[in-house]
Design an enzyme around this catalytic site. Structure first.
Site, PDB file in Angstrom:
ATOM      1  N   THR A 285       0.873  -1.181   0.000  1.00 42.24           N
ATOM      2  CA  THR A 285       0.000   0.000   0.000  1.00 42.24           C
ATOM      3  C   THR A 285       0.899   1.218   0.000  1.00 42.24           C
ATOM      4  O   THR A 285       1.940   1.243   0.672  1.00 42.24           O
ATOM      5  CB  THR A 285      -0.952   0.049   1.219  1.00 42.24           C
ATOM      6  OG1 THR A 285      -0.222   0.446   2.373  1.00 42.24           O
ATOM      7  CG2 THR A 285      -1.631  -1.298   1.450  1.00 42.24           C
ATOM      8  N   GLU A 286       0.507   2.234  -0.751  1.00 41.50           N
ATOM      9  CA  GLU A 286       1.429   3.346  -0.993  1.00 41.50           C
ATOM     10  C   GLU A 286       1.738   4.148   0.263  1.00 41.50           C
ATOM     11  O   GLU A 286       2.719   4.879   0.299  1.00 41.50           O
ATOM     12  CB  GLU A 286       0.903   4.256  -2.109  1.00 41.50           C
ATOM     13  CG  GLU A 286      -0.397   4.963  -1.805  1.00 41.50           C
ATOM     14  CD  GLU A 286      -1.611   4.193  -2.312  1.00 41.50           C
ATOM     15  OE1 GLU A 286      -1.568   2.947  -2.326  1.00 41.50           O
ATOM     16  OE2 GLU A 286      -2.604   4.849  -2.678  1.00 41.50           O
TER      17      GLU A 286
END
Lengths: 226, 229, 226, 229
Positions: free
Chosen positions: C52-53
């Site tokens: 996840t960024e």
């Protein structure tokens, strides 16, 4: 006539004077040579945070038993003080370039009156490389040159114009030698302290740069402790 | 180019098989610290040549990757400081090896850019010096900066402390230096480590280099310096 | 005539097909909406590393008891799988931009035959901001669009030219809808799979883009599992 | 501008006194995670206005620094995503607040450049989109990049996990996000933390943000979200 000082006194005088530049909490990088000695002279009540560009913040003196896993610039052995941090080179140079190091102390081959510095190469000789010096003098808030006043042959190192390839332009803030202290502000150089055994005339003879003289001109700090 | 989930643990000799004649190789380390000594020794033993060596320094003539230089395996060095290895200066001076010098902060930032997909960075370091020669100088907010371009390599040799089986890495002491940033900037990344532990044994908050950057692991050997760093 | 599929089937069909794109060890970022579902359909023998960024590498499914200290994009709750890493946004986007993420799966408002993508704003409407989408589609090695084939009103979303402001140019590699799968290579679009309940003519009627048709043209993977 | 060696521990209300009308303020956080909630609450309570808010998102209308926006204290927002806070869009749409949107990776890289003395970075993100409007586009190695400029702030509010008395910080879970990079990019840095421990109690290998970047500490409060993050 300029005093004949033995090498140990030259080095300790310069280092002792540089050590007086720092305030509590200052983050300082020390180069090799005379600058290394500065840490020996920090007053008891001043907590200087020594940083080494290879990734230590909060370096302490060399350990009794060397450990290659804790080294500083030049491969010097060091210890970690409580509250130190070990970081990567990208973060370390980010901090350096970003102005998070208060002062860097380096030697010089030449400095000029506008604060240009040459300390990394001599044409025709083997090129060692600039290492971290260019980043340090570009990024540190205060660049202090700690060096002998002249070359071994007695030639001037504090010049009108540097003749060697530059490390950076207009970065030097303070020059400390065994004879005197010069401050450079906005491209102008001023003699701000003089050693007790040196006259203005003698100093001028070994200093090519043009400089004004502080009035009054104090005696170089630390020389009374010699 | 997804990597193996469970990282293979190779001997140093196997691992350096990824380095071919003409390869560019990044080698972590600063002075004696954080050099992947066992990998470098294996590369010296392999004799593979014509290499571009990208490393902060070239160690010493008889230490670490300094030996690659001394052994004539390197056609070009990109570094910030080579003064401690007499051989580097000599080969360069004699025109037998190329040498590209970068300020150390620029060196690490170029590698970071190479690993992180940036086309370059603007740094004030080197403005008004020979470093700016042949480079674009841009003015931002009235201040001059040099545009410095990314660096990448075919293979990176890095030195870490612990690895879990998925290649997540921690570092120890001043061995960290250029190793984490190099882990992102090469097509094939080999980490020399003190120990390999199970996935989950490194606290996820403490991982410095995520395993997705690592291709293979090598246990540090009993070489004099490997054992002491 | 195109089949009337209920929303759940549309979503699961698209997600199931996307899930077949990955190999063991792939690092994948899932956007919000249909892409979120993809993780439910990864084959048992394939270990996909979800990233996840905002700083997780190795994210697992939502926990029984939510913990706001472990969230993904869009604030979704997640768990950490053994061997995961928690990183800062600068490292996370460095990895994304640097090509260390194998695939990103996102929804789209429009895609065109050359792989241009528009999925972040509609002029005249409130601007939400692009978040990490532009970096993800620029940096990920493989950009997969997972979406309904048409707008709610039945309008084409797979176009000759995007009309909305772009997220990036020429980045899309694969489009998966409930009707078909298109691959885009070197600016050319090809229909590579078709759903069992869809004819070429029907598909053409809801697809503005020009595309070639693979020969033979396989049935869309995963539809046999519905 | 050296900082105190032993960091003062202030109340949130005291600490936010550093924020003046017109100040630029960086606030860490991504969605609900890693927001320095107690500092933000104190700034809402202070009512100080005309602020430039630099934060990845504007949280939600009633959550975290979203409340600064809703409370009319912000004249400009620099962010990557504001879609979850209806008020941000509304104020911008009505011409009552400026809004500068950056891709998230560009946003964080600009802050890093601001903190680390870079004049800018070249990123491929946004090429061929509205993001490149008004910016310099450079070609490097046949590929286009946008020159993105540094971001700095007067004050940064960051959220960390543990701090030692010298301000060395660790982070927990997904609270890390933009906090470490913001710690380098503001003139005055206040860290909201779960606990303050003695110098030496954090392993030097595990320090993420060195204390030399931190000016003051604030203990996280018992606010709903502060307590849960």
């Amino acid at each position: 006539m300029l005093p004949e000082l033995n090498e140990d006194l030259v080095r300790s005088r310069v280092a002792r004077r540089v050590a007086k530049e720092f305030g509590d909490g200052d983050v300082v990088n020390l180069g090799i040579g005379i600058p290394t000695l500065v840490s020996d002279y920090i007053p008891e009540n001043i907590r200087v945070i020594f940083q080494t560009e290879n990734g230590v913040i909060g370096a302490g003196p060399a350990p009794e038993k060397p450990d290659l896993r804790f080294i500083g610039a030049g491969g010097r052995h060091l210890t970690l003080l409580p509250g130190s941090a070990l970081i990567s080179s990208d973060l370390s140079f980010g901090l350096i370039r970003g102005g998070h190091v208060d002062a860097t102390v380096l030697g010089a081959l030449e400095v000029n009156q506008e604060g240009d510095l040459a300390n990394w190469m001599v044409p025709g000789k083997m090129v060692p490389g600039m290492g971290g010096a260019m980043d340090l003098v570009t990024g540190a808030r205060h660049v202090i040159i700690a060096m002998t006043h002249t070359t071994k042959k007695g030639g001037a190192k504090i010049l009108k114009k540097c003749t060697l390839p530059l490390t950076a332009k207009g970065v030097v803030g303070l020059i400390v030698t065994e004879y005197a202290v010069f401050r450079i502000r906005e491209g102008k150089m001023e003699l701000v302290e003089i050693a007790p055994d040196v006259t203005l005339e003698d100093l001028k003879a070994v200093t090519e740069a043009e400089y004004t003289v502080a009035d009054p001109l104090p005696i170089m700090q630390g020389t009374e402790e010699e | 180019m997804s990597r193996k989930v469970i990282k293979p643990v190779f001997s140093a000799a196997e691992a350096v098989g990824r380095v071919r004649p003409g390869s560019s190789v990044m080698v972590g380390g600063f002075n004696y610290g954080g050099i992947p000594y066992s990998l470098v020794e294996a590369l010296v033993a392999s004799g593979v040549g014509d290499l571009t060596l990208i490393s902060n320094d070239t160690a010493y003539e008889n230490v670490g990757h300094g030996r690659l230089v001394a052994n004539g395996q390197v056609k070009k060095v990109i570094a910030s400081h080579v003064g401690l290895n007499r051989k580097t200066g000599q080969l360069f001076h004699d025109g037998e090896m190329e040498l590209e010098l970068c300020p150390q902060g620029t060196f690490v930032e170029r590698i970071r850019a190479g690993g992180f997909g940036l086309g370059g960075v603007l740094t004030p370091t080197g403005v008004g010096t020979v470093v700016e020669e042949g480079k674009q100088v841009l003015e931002v907010g009235g201040k001059k900066y040099i545009l410095e371009l990314p660096l990448r390599a075919d293979v990176a040799f890095i030195r870490a402390h612990k690895s879990d089986r998925r290649g997540n890495l921690t570092y120890f002491g001043t061995n960290r230096n250029f190793n984490p940033v190099m882990a992102a900037a090469a097509d094939y990344v080999i980490a020399e480590v003190d120990s390999v532990i199970e996935a989950g044994e490194i606290n996820p908050n403490d991982v410095v280099t995520p395993g997705i950057l690592v291709d293979a692991l090598v246990m540090k050997g009993d070489h004099y310096y490997a054992a002491r760093t």
